[in-house]
Structures are given as structure tokens and as C-alpha cells.
Design a protein around this motif. Structure first.
Motif, PDB file in Angstrom:
ATOM      1  N   LEU A   1      33.399  11.325   4.119  1.00  0.00           N
ATOM      2  CA  LEU A   1      33.871  10.227   3.560  1.00  0.00           C
ATOM      3  C   LEU A   1      35.315   9.852   3.460  1.00  0.00           C
ATOM      4  CD1 LEU A   1      31.477  10.018   0.296  1.00  0.00           C
ATOM      5  CD2 LEU A   1      31.335   8.864   2.672  1.00  0.00           C
ATOM      6  N   VAL A   2      36.026  11.119   3.460  1.00  0.00           N
ATOM      7  CA  VAL A   2      37.602  11.193   3.294  1.00  0.00           C
ATOM      8  C   VAL A   2      38.165  11.596   4.550  1.00  0.00           C
ATOM      9  CG1 VAL A   2      39.548  11.881   2.150  1.00  0.00           C
ATOM     10  CG2 VAL A   2      37.459  11.657   1.049  1.00  0.00           C
ATOM     11  N   PRO A   3      39.052  10.608   5.341  1.00  0.00           N
ATOM     12  CA  PRO A   3      39.582  11.054   6.606  1.00  0.00           C
ATOM     13  C   PRO A   3      40.704  12.088   6.703  1.00  0.00           C
ATOM     14  CG  PRO A   3      40.250   8.851   6.088  1.00  0.00           C
ATOM     15  CD  PRO A   3      39.395   9.310   4.908  1.00  0.00           C
ATOM     16  N   HIS A   4      40.753  12.795   5.688  1.00  0.00           N
ATOM     17  CA  HIS A   4      41.640  14.151   5.808  1.00  0.00           C
ATOM     18  C   HIS A   4      40.852  15.058   6.176  1.00  0.00           C
ATOM     19  CE1 HIS A   4      43.323  11.037   2.503  1.00  0.00           C
ATOM     20  NE2 HIS A   4      44.658  11.902   2.771  1.00  0.00           N
TER      21      HIS A   4
ATOM     22  N   GLN B   1      42.525  10.071  -3.217  1.00  0.00           N
ATOM     23  CA  GLN B   1      41.416  10.452  -2.198  1.00  0.00           C
ATOM     24  C   GLN B   1      40.123  10.144  -2.784  1.00  0.00           C
ATOM     25  OE1 GLN B   1      41.607  14.429  -0.534  1.00  0.00           O
ATOM     26  NE2 GLN B   1      43.837  14.305   0.043  1.00  0.00           N
ATOM     27  N   ALA B   2      39.953  10.000  -4.088  1.00  0.00           N
ATOM     28  CA  ALA B   2      38.771   9.516  -4.786  1.00  0.00           C
ATOM     29  C   ALA B   2      38.510   8.005  -4.204  1.00  0.00           C
ATOM     30  CB  ALA B   2      38.751   9.774  -6.069  1.00  0.00           C
ATOM     31  N   ILE B   3      39.628   7.157  -4.386  1.00  0.00           N
ATOM     32  CA  ILE B   3      39.459   5.963  -3.713  1.00  0.00           C
ATOM     33  C   ILE B   3      39.018   6.023  -2.431  1.00  0.00           C
ATOM     34  CG2 ILE B   3      41.019   3.871  -3.294  1.00  0.00           C
ATOM     35  CD1 ILE B   3      42.353   4.629  -5.975  1.00  0.00           C
ATOM     36  N   GLY B   4      39.667   6.971  -1.491  1.00  0.00           N
ATOM     37  CA  GLY B   4      39.431   6.960  -0.070  1.00  0.00           C
ATOM     38  C   GLY B   4      37.897   7.409   0.133  1.00  0.00           C
ATOM     39  N   ALA B   5      37.276   8.193  -0.699  1.00  0.00           N
ATOM     40  CA  ALA B   5      35.835   8.424  -0.648  1.00  0.00           C
ATOM     41  C   ALA B   5      35.011   7.225  -1.042  1.00  0.00           C
ATOM     42  CB  ALA B   5      35.676   9.662  -1.652  1.00  0.00           C
ATOM     43  N   TYR B   6      35.780   6.300  -1.918  1.00  0.00           N
ATOM     44  CA  TYR B   6      34.789   5.255  -2.470  1.00  0.00           C
ATOM     45  C   TYR B   6      35.088   4.505  -1.054  1.00  0.00           C
ATOM     46  CZ  TYR B   6      33.801   0.735  -4.088  1.00  0.00           C
ATOM     47  OH  TYR B   6      33.400  -0.618  -4.475  1.00  0.00           O
ATOM     48  N   ALA B   7      35.890   4.154  -0.454  1.00  0.00           N
ATOM     49  CA  ALA B   7      35.971   3.230   0.807  1.00  0.00           C
ATOM     50  C   ALA B   7      35.255   3.856   2.063  1.00  0.00           C
ATOM     51  CB  ALA B   7      37.271   3.051   0.973  1.00  0.00           C
ATOM     52  N   GLY B   8      35.341   5.185   1.861  1.00  0.00           N
ATOM     53  CA  GLY B   8      34.642   5.581   3.030  1.00  0.00           C
ATOM     54  C   GLY B   8      33.017   5.571   2.827  1.00  0.00           C
ATOM     55  N   LEU B   9      32.637   5.567   1.663  1.00  0.00           N
ATOM     56  CA  LEU B   9      31.156   5.379   1.418  1.00  0.00           C
ATOM     57  C   LEU B   9      30.771   3.953   1.577  1.00  0.00           C
ATOM     58  CD1 LEU B   9      28.678   6.708   0.135  1.00  0.00           C
ATOM     59  CD2 LEU B   9      29.271   5.846  -2.024  1.00  0.00           C
ATOM     60  N   GLN B  10      31.618   2.969   1.223  1.00  0.00           N
ATOM     61  CA  GLN B  10      31.435   1.441   1.828  1.00  0.00           C
ATOM     62  C   GLN B  10      31.283   1.396   3.133  1.00  0.00           C
ATOM     63  OE1 GLN B  10      30.632  -0.353  -0.978  1.00  0.00           O
ATOM     64  NE2 GLN B  10      31.279   1.669  -2.102  1.00  0.00           N
TER      65      GLN B  10
ATOM     66  N   ARG C   1      38.127   4.754   7.102  1.00  0.00           N
ATOM     67  CA  ARG C   1      39.417   4.469   7.720  1.00  0.00           C
ATOM     68  C   ARG C   1      40.396   4.777   6.963  1.00  0.00           C
ATOM     69  NH1 ARG C   1      39.801  -1.281   7.526  1.00  0.00           N
ATOM     70  NH2 ARG C   1      38.436  -1.412   6.246  1.00  0.00           N
ATOM     71  N   VAL C   2      41.677   4.834   7.523  1.00  0.00           N
ATOM     72  CA  VAL C   2      42.916   5.647   7.023  1.00  0.00           C
ATOM     73  C   VAL C   2      43.415   4.315   6.067  1.00  0.00           C
ATOM     74  CG1 VAL C   2      45.320   6.115   7.161  1.00  0.00           C
ATOM     75  CG2 VAL C   2      43.604   6.880   8.753  1.00  0.00           C
ATOM     76  N   GLY C   3      43.766   4.724   4.753  1.00  0.00           N
ATOM     77  CA  GLY C   3      44.235   3.751   3.715  1.00  0.00           C
ATOM     78  C   GLY C   3      45.507   4.241   3.227  1.00  0.00           C
ATOM     79  N   PHE C   4      46.626   3.425   2.605  1.00  0.00           N
ATOM     80  CA  PHE C   4      47.848   3.738   2.223  1.00  0.00           C
ATOM     81  C   PHE C   4      47.888   3.467   0.862  1.00  0.00           C
ATOM     82  CE2 PHE C   4      47.656   2.490   6.693  1.00  0.00           C
ATOM     83  CZ  PHE C   4      48.547   3.601   7.282  1.00  0.00           C
ATOM     84  N   LEU C   5      48.348   4.495   0.306  1.00  0.00           N
ATOM     85  CA  LEU C   5      48.662   4.440  -1.411  1.00  0.00           C
ATOM     86  C   LEU C   5      50.204   3.479  -1.254  1.00  0.00           C
ATOM     87  CD1 LEU C   5      48.574   4.779  -4.288  1.00  0.00           C
ATOM     88  CD2 LEU C   5      49.592   6.904  -3.879  1.00  0.00           C
ATOM     89  N   LEU C   6      50.026   2.283  -2.161  1.00  0.00           N
ATOM     90  CA  LEU C   6      51.207   1.416  -1.932  1.00  0.00           C
ATOM     91  C   LEU C   6      51.930   1.612  -3.268  1.00  0.00           C
ATOM     92  CD1 LEU C   6      50.001  -2.164  -0.886  1.00  0.00           C
ATOM     93  CD2 LEU C   6      51.100  -0.172   0.538  1.00  0.00           C
ATOM     94  N   GLY C   7      51.530   1.896  -4.171  1.00  0.00           N
ATOM     95  CA  GLY C   7      52.206   2.143  -5.707  1.00  0.00           C
ATOM     96  C   GLY C   7      51.150   2.548  -6.699  1.00  0.00           C
ATOM     97  N   THR C   8      51.813   2.777  -7.970  1.00  0.00           N
ATOM     98  CA  THR C   8      50.955   3.149  -9.022  1.00  0.00           C
ATOM     99  C   THR C   8      51.477   2.615 -10.232  1.00  0.00           C
ATOM    100  OG1 THR C   8      49.710   5.079 -10.283  1.00  0.00           O
ATOM    101  CG2 THR C   8      51.979   5.599  -9.484  1.00  0.00           C
ATOM    102  N   ARG C   9      50.927   2.685 -11.274  1.00  0.00           N
ATOM    103  CA  ARG C   9      51.325   2.140 -12.379  1.00  0.00           C
ATOM    104  C   ARG C   9      50.726   2.959 -13.498  1.00  0.00           C
ATOM    105  NH1 ARG C   9      49.513  -3.572 -11.234  1.00  0.00           N
ATOM    106  NH2 ARG C   9      47.798  -2.497 -11.590  1.00  0.00           N
TER     107      ARG C   9
END
Length: 150
Positions: free
Chosen positions: A10-13, A60-69, A78-86
């Protein structure tokens, strides 16, 4: 529901950069995972793993969610990019050796252009940390990175 795919599917790492230990559940707009903190954990020192790494666990948990979808739609992660956090706030300086850190990510917005926002929660031995993460997942990450260089 327990996922039918492993973290590696699920995670591209890969290798030590794949930080999640297990996917523990998922639903239509959420995923839960766990990270086991050991002396072999990436970023570990004698005190454990620095708490700032919790942001990467969430990502990476978000990446796993996206990979599962993607897997459910017949694709590959697919690769995703962390843009920011609050609002990442955590009351401990380290995740302790031997600790199991639990994560839950919930998608609260997804735009057609690949931008997503997630509410994240990280739970450990007697504490909880939360954050909102903004993610961008382009259709073609290589082209995105090539265009970003120009």
C-alpha cells in the motif's frame, strides 16, 4: 474492516523508510495503523524515536489509505507529497522503545486536482496527538517533480 493488503503493498516507501508496522483497519474515508518502536526503528536513538517523526507516521498512514483506494480500483499506489500540517501537538519528546503507536487518519476533503486534507490522531502510552495534514497526489509524480525543477 481489516485490509487485505500489507503495508508494503500500500505504501510506496521501501526498506527502512517504510515506517508503519501494520494496517489495523479501514473504512470509506479512514484508515488505522500501528507502528512498533524498536531499537531498529528508523530515527531511533537511546531514548526512542523523536516525537516529530509522528508527522511522518501520519503521512505514511495517509499514503496507505490512498494506496488502498488505488488497489481497490485496480491500480497501484502512487507517490504523494506532504504540503503542510496544522496543529501538530504532542506532549512527549520521544516514542519509547517497546511502545506501540496507534494512528487513525480521516479524509475530510479531496479535490479533483489531487489535493486532500486529513485529520490525524496518534495515540501512545497515555497520550494523544492530533494534526491536520494537507497532501498533494499528482497523477504523474515524475512529471510533477520535473516541472517543479524548471
Amino acid at each position: 474492516m481489516k485490509p487485505e493488503f500489507s503495508v508494503d503493498e500500500l505504501v510506496p516507501h521501501s526498506g527502512q523508510m517504510s515506517l508503519l508496522s501494520e494496517i489495523t483497519g479501514y473504512g470509506e474515508d479512514w484508515l488505522s495503523a500501528a507502528v512498533d518502536i524498536t531499537p531498529a526503528s528508523m530515527f531511533a536513538d537511546e531514548q526512542g524515536v523523536p516525537a516529530w517523526v509522528g508527522l511522518e507516521y501520519m503521512a505514511q498512514a495517509i499514503g496507505a489509505y490512498a494506496g488502498l483506494q488505488e488497489r481497490h480500483n485496480g491500480g497501484v499506489p502512487r507517490v504523494g507529497f506532504l504540503l503542510g500540517t496544522r496543529r501538530y501537538s504532542i506532549p512527549v519528546p520521544h516514542f519509547a522503545q517497546g511502545e506501540r503507536v496507534h494512528l487513525k487518519v480521516i479524509k475530510n476533503m479531496q479535490a479533483e486536482n489531487g489535493l486532500c486534507a486529513f485529520d490525524c490522531e496518534l495515540m501512545g502510552n497515555g497520550y494523544t496527538a492530533t494534526a491536520s495534514l494537507n497532501i498533494y497526489q499528482p497523477e504523474d509524480a515524475e512529471m510533477f517533480l520535473r516541472d517543479a525543477k524548471q
